[in-house]
Design a protein around this motif. Sequence first.
Motif, PDB file in Angstrom:
ATOM      1  N   GLN A 176       8.249  16.529  77.590  1.00 28.64           N
ATOM      2  CA  GLN A 176       7.696  17.444  78.582  1.00 28.64           C
ATOM      3  C   GLN A 176       6.169  17.390  78.553  1.00 28.64           C
ATOM      4  O   GLN A 176       5.557  16.908  77.596  1.00 28.64           O
ATOM      5  CB  GLN A 176       8.096  18.887  78.248  1.00 28.64           C
TER       6      GLN A 176
ATOM      7  N   HIS B 269      14.699  14.912  84.028  1.00 27.65           N
ATOM      8  CA  HIS B 269      15.662  14.196  84.867  1.00 27.65           C
ATOM      9  C   HIS B 269      16.856  13.675  84.069  1.00 27.65           C
ATOM     10  O   HIS B 269      17.877  13.315  84.658  1.00 27.65           O
ATOM     11  CB  HIS B 269      14.956  13.047  85.587  1.00 27.65           C
TER      12      HIS B 269
ATOM     13  N   ARG C 192      15.847  19.314  87.727  1.00 28.54           N
ATOM     14  CA  ARG C 192      15.452  19.076  89.122  1.00 28.54           C
ATOM     15  C   ARG C 192      14.054  18.495  89.269  1.00 28.54           C
ATOM     16  O   ARG C 192      13.624  18.165  90.376  1.00 28.54           O
ATOM     17  CB  ARG C 192      15.535  20.398  89.895  1.00 28.54           C
ATOM     18  N   ASN C 193      13.332  18.364  88.180  1.00 29.05           N
ATOM     19  CA  ASN C 193      11.973  17.833  88.235  1.00 29.05           C
ATOM     20  C   ASN C 193      11.612  17.299  86.848  1.00 29.05           C
ATOM     21  O   ASN C 193      12.402  17.383  85.910  1.00 29.05           O
ATOM     22  CB  ASN C 193      10.982  18.918  88.694  1.00 29.05           C
ATOM     23  N   ASP C 194      10.401  16.800  86.719  1.00 26.09           N
ATOM     24  CA  ASP C 194      10.014  16.180  85.457  1.00 26.09           C
ATOM     25  C   ASP C 194       9.927  17.208  84.337  1.00 26.09           C
ATOM     26  O   ASP C 194      10.218  16.898  83.173  1.00 26.09           O
ATOM     27  CB  ASP C 194       8.669  15.468  85.620  1.00 26.09           C
ATOM     28  N   PHE C 195       9.554  18.457  84.664  1.00 29.55           N
ATOM     29  CA  PHE C 195       9.453  19.489  83.634  1.00 29.55           C
ATOM     30  C   PHE C 195      10.836  19.864  83.102  1.00 29.55           C
ATOM     31  O   PHE C 195      11.030  19.984  81.895  1.00 29.55           O
ATOM     32  CB  PHE C 195       8.753  20.732  84.193  1.00 29.55           C
ATOM     33  N   GLU C 196      11.793  20.071  84.002  1.00 28.51           N
ATOM     34  CA  GLU C 196      13.156  20.381  83.548  1.00 28.51           C
ATOM     35  C   GLU C 196      13.804  19.181  82.879  1.00 28.51           C
ATOM     36  O   GLU C 196      14.656  19.345  82.001  1.00 28.51           O
ATOM     37  CB  GLU C 196      14.016  20.844  84.728  1.00 28.51           C
TER      38      GLU C 196
END
Length: 268
Positions: free
Chosen positions: A102, A49, A43-47
């Motif tokens: 990450q 895309h 859902r975001n850059d950490f998880e």
Amino acid sequence: MATELDRLRDEGYVVLPEVLPAESLARIREQLDPYLQGEYPGRNDFEGHRSERVYALLDKAPAIAELVGHSRTLGLIDQLLEPNYLLSACLAILLHPGETAQRWHHDDAFVTLPRPRESYSVSTIWAIDDFTADNGATEVLPGSHRWDGAPIVGDRDDGVVVEMPAGSVVVFLGTTVHRGGANRSAGRRLAITPQYCAPWARPQETFTLSVRPSMAASYPQRLRELLGYSIHPPFMGHVDGRHPGKRLDPAFTDAAAGPRSAEFWNDR
């Protein structure tokens, strides 16, 4: 000769190569496959895309219990965290081709005590597929568990790439700075990451809700305790003044819980 625990304390991480047999890997892949059909994208850059993340694994894929309760990893964690420690998170991470690296981070950043300090969590990452430099293997910064202050790392490319064959696991302290690498390959890379925290810390996942009681009751006692069906003396974790194990099994006795439970919780 340095032991696994020595290396973990010195470098902040250690690899246990090929400790999971091929049949266990096949069973895990089979049970996870229905949940890795693109329905749970990052859902975001950490998880990520171009990644998929699946939570509540012990409710969806019982074969994951073999990883969470593995004797080799728990044998190390038993020597690093207080008794009655908890499972904090347990998720699958599938990197697709094109996923980027990450940001650098450490897993017990939720503990706001000043660094350097003891680690109040321990993370494991199991390679369900081979981990290579091209497909997004975890990268670590050895010795970073001793850094002072907030470890804001920024952009750097000097991490050690944790290459390991499928069935291996890397164990690292919650204070060790690391990241998921970029997947520059043409294939996918699947990992399972059970993470453990001190018994007084709030777990990232609320397993007493995300894992059905009927499913939790099917697991060994040690695993139930990791999910939160335990007491940290004198009374942290009780339910209406009673041991939470009695919610799973009315015939539960304190003797069944063993030495990790407070003695008087069988009185009611």
